[in-house]
Design an enzyme around this catalytic site. Structure first.
Site, PDB file in Angstrom:
ATOM      1  N   LYS A 125       0.800  -1.226   0.000  1.00 17.10           N
ATOM      2  CA  LYS A 125       0.000   0.000   0.000  1.00 17.10           C
ATOM      3  C   LYS A 125       0.834   1.278   0.000  1.00 17.10           C
ATOM      4  O   LYS A 125       0.370   2.327  -0.453  1.00 17.10           O
ATOM      5  CB  LYS A 125      -0.881   0.025   1.256  1.00 17.10           C
ATOM      6  CG  LYS A 125      -1.831  -1.122   1.393  1.00 17.10           C
ATOM      7  CD  LYS A 125      -2.530  -1.072   2.758  1.00 17.10           C
ATOM      8  CE  LYS A 125      -3.324  -2.327   3.000  1.00 17.10           C
ATOM      9  NZ  LYS A 125      -2.468  -3.494   3.328  1.00 17.10           N
ATOM     10  N   GLY A 206      -2.308 -15.872  15.549  1.00 12.42           N
ATOM     11  CA  GLY A 206      -1.795 -15.461  14.240  1.00 12.42           C
ATOM     12  C   GLY A 206      -2.739 -14.545  13.480  1.00 12.42           C
ATOM     13  O   GLY A 206      -2.548 -14.283  12.287  1.00 12.42           O
ATOM     14  N   GLU A 209      -0.791  -9.145  13.748  1.00  8.39           N
ATOM     15  CA  GLU A 209       0.647  -9.136  13.480  1.00  8.39           C
ATOM     16  C   GLU A 209       1.409  -9.000  14.806  1.00  8.39           C
ATOM     17  O   GLU A 209       0.876  -8.454  15.775  1.00  8.39           O
ATOM     18  CB  GLU A 209       1.003  -7.930  12.603  1.00  8.39           C
ATOM     19  CG  GLU A 209       0.260  -7.825  11.299  1.00  8.39           C
ATOM     20  CD  GLU A 209       0.833  -8.732  10.226  1.00  8.39           C
ATOM     21  OE1 GLU A 209       2.039  -9.007  10.276  1.00  8.39           O
ATOM     22  OE2 GLU A 209       0.073  -9.183   9.356  1.00  8.39           O
ATOM     23  N   ASP A 220      -4.122   0.930   8.692  1.00 10.95           N
ATOM     24  CA  ASP A 220      -4.396   0.008   7.586  1.00 10.95           C
ATOM     25  C   ASP A 220      -5.756   0.307   6.955  1.00 10.95           C
ATOM     26  O   ASP A 220      -5.887   0.374   5.728  1.00 10.95           O
ATOM     27  CB  ASP A 220      -4.356  -1.436   8.126  1.00 10.95           C
ATOM     28  CG  ASP A 220      -4.609  -2.460   7.036  1.00 10.95           C
ATOM     29  OD1 ASP A 220      -3.724  -2.646   6.181  1.00 10.95           O
ATOM     30  OD2 ASP A 220      -5.694  -3.066   7.029  1.00 10.95           O
ATOM     31  N   LYS A 224      -6.761   1.767   3.047  1.00 12.06           N
ATOM     32  CA  LYS A 224      -7.722   1.100   2.166  1.00 12.06           C
ATOM     33  C   LYS A 224      -8.849   2.040   1.753  1.00 12.06           C
ATOM     34  O   LYS A 224      -9.204   2.101   0.568  1.00 12.06           O
ATOM     35  CB  LYS A 224      -8.268  -0.155   2.854  1.00 12.06           C
ATOM     36  CG  LYS A 224      -7.216  -1.266   2.958  1.00 12.06           C
ATOM     37  CD  LYS A 224      -7.706  -2.416   3.824  1.00 12.06           C
ATOM     38  CE  LYS A 224      -6.632  -3.500   3.952  1.00 12.06           C
ATOM     39  NZ  LYS A 224      -6.917  -4.438   5.067  1.00 12.06           N
TER      40      LYS A 224
END
Lengths: 338, 338
Positions: A125, A206, A209, A220, A224
């Site tokens: 990104k 998991g 992160e 994030d 987007k």
């Protein structure tokens, strides 16, 4: 049959998943789309694998990261520009990690590809968020395309819905749950966990992160919604143009208050049109049961577009793992050549 | 700027809504897509409006059906073939009613358009369902395209999702609530009404057609799942290839049984891949709370695609009225020329 040369940059989880997917889907793409997708180079910081042969590099799918540098096709010090200068034009598949400060190393790779007249399919990104206008102008000037489904919620088709499925409709607002991690954590907090407990559990599983800041603090989601708005609504938003709040400050009391009104709290990337101008933001908002994203729980994502002619259209689901991102990259490549 | 000649066939509710939408969106399409969409003819059984002038027919949006035949541009007896023979190639916008027995009058119109090298955007289903292979082969031979978003759930983007957003993924199954009418009636029956009461209410509210058989008995859903499967999965299904059951036989006891298991009954168009072959059917199925269509209530529609690489992707919403269908036609035209 159309032969498509491809170069992958970045050999981490996404790059590896893309190379494996390509091997799995080679025959399907030939049969269904008449596309012969040929991987000729896979580049990382200190060199790359390269093959000029017809059909390019094959059998890389099972290669571990450690084995790359001992592979017969490994060229220490090989750069992307060198590889592009030898190959027929095709698509750069940009899979390096996102750096929102410099955009590198993706920025340099994308610039080199556009300069050489290559299309770009990007999962990273940083470069696109920091230099949106410049890179898309350059692509237009060179007569090539930049696609970034893999950078805008992976297999959840945010961009294709906005730009193809809703073509001709004007988007009056967008609400998106664009990060599965935060949605999962908010759900666990609804079930009684503290933020710290829920985050730790997500990291153990998991889902989050090891450094969860980009997800948790909304960065994030901001990337987007910015890329979706710029692609679909003609805005030229940069990261400085939208207020961003993550989920770190959400308390049990906030969740209880929403719940007492029959609502849920969701981290949303939002775009709203007022007086012909679009405003974007990222924050935690209460969502009513009638809202199309109310039932998007767990690590699921979703996006709803409100339009002038088509009503609202919501899309939910889509894998978020490296294979889902790889599938989004493959989809973009197919659509470039259709 | 690309100039696109257009001819509309069928001047009913959908044709009228399309002509009005075109006038509303003319400037937007020029600015955003560089498309100059010019309506040159609007044809019905006994003649049509025609203008060869630059920008074509304008100001038709406010015309009532009765006024069409007294308009200065009216040509009694004008046929589609005559109009096409005079005009530059463009797009036929097929808006006549669906006839599943003969496919007419849409079939003749679509054949004439393909023969003349015109693209087709269709809202009617009959011809495409009855002669799928023949018409798409003819289009391929003539180097033109047939698009039918308007025939496959209007503004709910079923086809674009399947063919563009999921390109490269293999669809392993599809579940679709493809008719708002039946979903509404089942919801009212859940709330305690009998089938007859719920149908009558839906007719009084204009949700169900005066002749509701095509919706109620599953035929409309069958057409849609068939067109979606043929477009997205390479099948060549005809109406005789899928078992179709509507909602007429659903009883209070059926609904109670589903409810006692925490499920809802939905009329679904279904496609399932088993042993490399696809099987389609239409029927009433119990749907669990975890199913992406469980919360699609009232007159809303939705579709979920299960895939090999992208997980499941669900799309819900999208207007079903003539304006929503018109928006789907406009979208197809834009995407043909992009």
């Amino acid at each position: 049959m159309i032969h498509v040369s491809m170069v992958v940059t970045g050999l981490g989880r996404v790059g590896g998943a893309f190379i494996r997917l390509l091997e799995e889907k080679a025959d399907f793409c030939r049969l269904r789309f008449g596309l012969d997708l040929e991987l000729h180079a896979a580049i990382c910081r200190d060199g790359g694998l390269f093959s000029h042969k017809r059909h390019g590099l094959t059998g890389l799918g099972a290669l571990s990261r450690g084995e790359v540098r001992t592979h017969p096709a490994w060229n220490a010090g090989l750069t992307l520009s060198e590889a592009l200068s030898i190959l027929d034009r095709g698509v750069l598949v940009e899979c390096t990690p996102t750096d929102l400060r410099t955009g590198e190393p993706g920025l340099g790779y994308i610039q080199a590809a556009l300069h050489a007249g290559w299309h770009v399919a990007a999962a990273s990104k940083g470069a696109l968020v920091l230099r949106y206008r410049e890179l898309f102008d350059k692509a237009a000037e060179r007569g090539v395309r930049i696609k970034c489904s893999g950078a805008t919620a992976a297999a959840l088709p945010t961009l294709d819905t906005a730009t193809v499925a809703l073509a001709g409709a004007e988007i009056t607002a967008i609400d998106g749950i664009l990060t599965g991690t935060t949605n999962h954590i908010l759900g666990r907090m609804e079930a009684g966990m503290s933020f710290d407990e829920a985050l730790r559990e997500a990291q153990d599983k998991g889902i989050a992160e090891p450094d969860p800041a980009l997800d948790i603090d909304g960065g994030d989601s901001a990337c987007k919604i910015l890329l979706i708005a710029n692609s679909a609504c003609g805005t030229e938003l940069g990261l400085g143009d939208l207020p961003v709040t993550g989920i770190r400050g959400v308390t049990k009391a906030d969740l209880d208050q929403a719940s007492s009104q029959g609502k849920k709290l969701k981290l949303l990337g939002r775009l709203i049109r007022r007086d012909e101008a679009y405003k974007a933001e990222v924050g935690v908002f209460p969502v009513e049961p009638s809202h199309p994203l109310y039932h998007v729980d767990g690590t699921n994502k979703g996006i709803v577009f409100f339009t002038d002619t088509m009503g609202h259209v919501a899309v939910t689901g889509g894998k978020s793992d490296p294979r889902g991102t790889a599938a989004a990259l493959l989809k973009d490549i197919i659509n470039i050549y259709r």
